[in-house]
Design a protein around this motif. Structure first.
Motif, PDB file in Angstrom:
ATOM      1  N   PRO A 101       0.833  -1.206   0.000  1.00  0.00           N
ATOM      2  CA  PRO A 101       0.000   0.000   0.000  1.00  0.00           C
ATOM      3  C   PRO A 101       0.870   1.259   0.000  1.00  0.00           C
ATOM      4  O   PRO A 101       2.081   1.199   0.256  1.00  0.00           O
ATOM      5  CB  PRO A 101      -0.793  -0.126   1.303  1.00  0.00           C
ATOM      6  CG  PRO A 101       0.074  -0.937   2.198  1.00  0.00           C
ATOM      7  CD  PRO A 101       0.838  -1.881   1.295  1.00  0.00           C
ATOM      8  N   VAL A 102       0.239   2.382  -0.281  1.00  0.00           N
ATOM      9  CA  VAL A 102       0.908   3.680  -0.285  1.00  0.00           C
ATOM     10  C   VAL A 102       0.174   4.616   0.656  1.00  0.00           C
ATOM     11  O   VAL A 102      -1.061   4.675   0.654  1.00  0.00           O
ATOM     12  CB  VAL A 102       0.921   4.302  -1.698  1.00  0.00           C
ATOM     13  CG1 VAL A 102       1.537   5.700  -1.666  1.00  0.00           C
ATOM     14  CG2 VAL A 102       1.656   3.415  -2.680  1.00  0.00           C
ATOM     15  N   TRP A 103       0.943   5.340   1.457  1.00  0.00           N
ATOM     16  CA  TRP A 103       0.397   6.333   2.391  1.00  0.00           C
ATOM     17  C   TRP A 103       0.826   7.724   1.946  1.00  0.00           C
ATOM     18  O   TRP A 103       1.949   7.923   1.485  1.00  0.00           O
ATOM     19  CB  TRP A 103       0.946   6.080   3.790  1.00  0.00           C
ATOM     20  CG  TRP A 103       0.365   6.998   4.827  1.00  0.00           C
ATOM     21  CD1 TRP A 103       0.771   8.262   5.141  1.00  0.00           C
ATOM     22  CD2 TRP A 103      -0.732   6.721   5.677  1.00  0.00           C
ATOM     23  NE1 TRP A 103      -0.004   8.790   6.134  1.00  0.00           N
ATOM     24  CE2 TRP A 103      -0.938   7.853   6.482  1.00  0.00           C
ATOM     25  CE3 TRP A 103      -1.565   5.617   5.841  1.00  0.00           C
ATOM     26  CZ2 TRP A 103      -1.946   7.919   7.441  1.00  0.00           C
ATOM     27  CZ3 TRP A 103      -2.555   5.679   6.799  1.00  0.00           C
ATOM     28  CH2 TRP A 103      -2.748   6.820   7.582  1.00  0.00           C
ATOM     29  N   VAL A 104      -0.077   8.684   2.091  1.00  0.00           N
ATOM     30  CA  VAL A 104       0.254  10.088   1.871  1.00  0.00           C
ATOM     31  C   VAL A 104      -0.564  10.941   2.835  1.00  0.00           C
ATOM     32  O   VAL A 104      -1.706  10.593   3.163  1.00  0.00           O
ATOM     33  CB  VAL A 104       0.016  10.528   0.408  1.00  0.00           C
ATOM     34  CG1 VAL A 104      -1.455  10.501   0.037  1.00  0.00           C
ATOM     35  CG2 VAL A 104       0.610  11.916   0.145  1.00  0.00           C
ATOM     36  N   ASP A 105       0.040  12.001   3.313  1.00  0.00           N
ATOM     37  CA  ASP A 105      -0.663  13.023   4.084  1.00  0.00           C
ATOM     38  C   ASP A 105      -0.907  14.169   3.126  1.00  0.00           C
ATOM     39  O   ASP A 105       0.045  14.720   2.559  1.00  0.00           O
ATOM     40  CB  ASP A 105       0.187  13.491   5.269  1.00  0.00           C
ATOM     41  CG  ASP A 105       0.470  12.365   6.238  1.00  0.00           C
ATOM     42  OD1 ASP A 105      -0.507  11.782   6.746  1.00  0.00           O
ATOM     43  OD2 ASP A 105       1.652  12.060   6.484  1.00  0.00           O
ATOM     44  N   MET A 118      -4.275   9.561   3.932  1.00  0.00           N
ATOM     45  CA  MET A 118      -4.801   8.817   2.791  1.00  0.00           C
ATOM     46  C   MET A 118      -3.999   7.544   2.551  1.00  0.00           C
ATOM     47  O   MET A 118      -2.786   7.509   2.735  1.00  0.00           O
ATOM     48  CB  MET A 118      -4.789   9.695   1.544  1.00  0.00           C
ATOM     49  CG  MET A 118      -5.568  10.996   1.746  1.00  0.00           C
ATOM     50  SD  MET A 118      -5.924  11.847   0.228  1.00  0.00           S
ATOM     51  CE  MET A 118      -7.350  10.892  -0.327  1.00  0.00           C
ATOM     52  N   LEU A 119      -4.720   6.508   2.121  1.00  0.00           N
ATOM     53  CA  LEU A 119      -4.128   5.196   1.873  1.00  0.00           C
ATOM     54  C   LEU A 119      -4.601   4.681   0.523  1.00  0.00           C
ATOM     55  O   LEU A 119      -5.769   4.836   0.161  1.00  0.00           O
ATOM     56  CB  LEU A 119      -4.549   4.226   2.986  1.00  0.00           C
ATOM     57  CG  LEU A 119      -3.992   2.813   2.941  1.00  0.00           C
ATOM     58  CD1 LEU A 119      -2.477   2.817   3.129  1.00  0.00           C
ATOM     59  CD2 LEU A 119      -4.654   1.959   4.022  1.00  0.00           C
ATOM     60  N   ARG A 120      -3.680   4.057  -0.200  1.00  0.00           N
ATOM     61  CA  ARG A 120      -4.002   3.402  -1.479  1.00  0.00           C
ATOM     62  C   ARG A 120      -3.526   1.972  -1.372  1.00  0.00           C
ATOM     63  O   ARG A 120      -2.345   1.702  -1.146  1.00  0.00           O
ATOM     64  CB  ARG A 120      -3.298   4.101  -2.634  1.00  0.00           C
ATOM     65  CG  ARG A 120      -3.557   3.458  -3.992  1.00  0.00           C
ATOM     66  CD  ARG A 120      -2.683   4.139  -5.046  1.00  0.00           C
ATOM     67  NE  ARG A 120      -2.840   3.512  -6.340  1.00  0.00           N
ATOM     68  CZ  ARG A 120      -2.172   2.438  -6.754  1.00  0.00           C
ATOM     69  NH1 ARG A 120      -1.316   1.830  -5.943  1.00  0.00           N
ATOM     70  NH2 ARG A 120      -2.355   1.954  -7.964  1.00  0.00           N
ATOM     71  N   ASP A 121      -4.454   1.038  -1.515  1.00  0.00           N
ATOM     72  CA  ASP A 121      -4.102  -0.379  -1.501  1.00  0.00           C
ATOM     73  C   ASP A 121      -3.490  -0.759  -2.851  1.00  0.00           C
ATOM     74  O   ASP A 121      -3.799  -0.159  -3.876  1.00  0.00           O
ATOM     75  CB  ASP A 121      -5.347  -1.221  -1.219  1.00  0.00           C
ATOM     76  CG  ASP A 121      -5.841  -1.013   0.195  1.00  0.00           C
ATOM     77  OD1 ASP A 121      -5.010  -1.027   1.136  1.00  0.00           O
ATOM     78  OD2 ASP A 121      -7.061  -0.814   0.385  1.00  0.00           O
TER      79      ASP A 121
END
Length: 162
Positions: A118-122, A152-155
């Motif tokens: 997954p990817v995390w971003v603020d 925010m999270l992107r699987d």
């Protein structure tokens, strides 16, 4: 971006093979030459301080609390789960809404998809709209994610689904 931050990023890039810095720039001598810049962190389990020292003109206590809250939200959601982190994204105002940021985001998301992570971003509330279009969802933690930020999270997207 100030010279001190650029220098700190340069030093970090030499010492941290899991941090990836990409830029989109113009080939000409036009001003400004830098269109967009991104910092990706592919090793989110390594300890260490994320930010250079705050500029003397900044409110250090506010910055520590604001960015510390974003880190706390990420720790609560992700725990020790490996993920990629979109640390910094900048686009020159003259080039916003022309696809440069999306291109830099997709580069890291493609890598995360290949690795099944997954990817995390603020994000800012305005930036959250771009991230939503690229598959991120709001996972903000009430009472922890600070006002003015969106966690925010992107699987990962399996290869057959892309």
């Amino acid at each position: 971006m100030t010279g001190a931050w650029l220098e700190a990023y340069h030093r970090a890039s030499l010492a941290s093979p899991d941090q990836h810095y990409l830029k989109i720039s113009l080939d000409s001598a036009s001003s400004p030459p830098l269109v967009a810049f991104v910092k990706w962190d592919f090793n989110t389990t390594a300890p260490g301080h994320r930010f250079p020292a705050w500029h003397a003109d900044s409110d250090g206590a506010f910055c520590d609390a604001f960015f510390g809250s974003m880190d706390e939200a990420r720790r609560q959601i992700m725990g020790t789960r490996q993920h990629y982190y979109l640390d910094t994204l900048l686009t020159h105002p003259d080039y916003q809404r022309q696809g440069a940021a999306s291109r830099l985001i997709r580069w890291g998301c493609d890598r995360a998809d290949q690795d099944g992570l997954p990817v995390w971003v603020d994000a800012s509330p305005e930036g959250a709209l771009l991230y939503q279009r690229l598959g991120f969802r709001d996972v903000s933690v009430p009472g922890i994610t600070p006002e003015g930020a969106v966690s925010m999270l992107r699987d990962p997207v399996p290869a057959a689904a892309s």
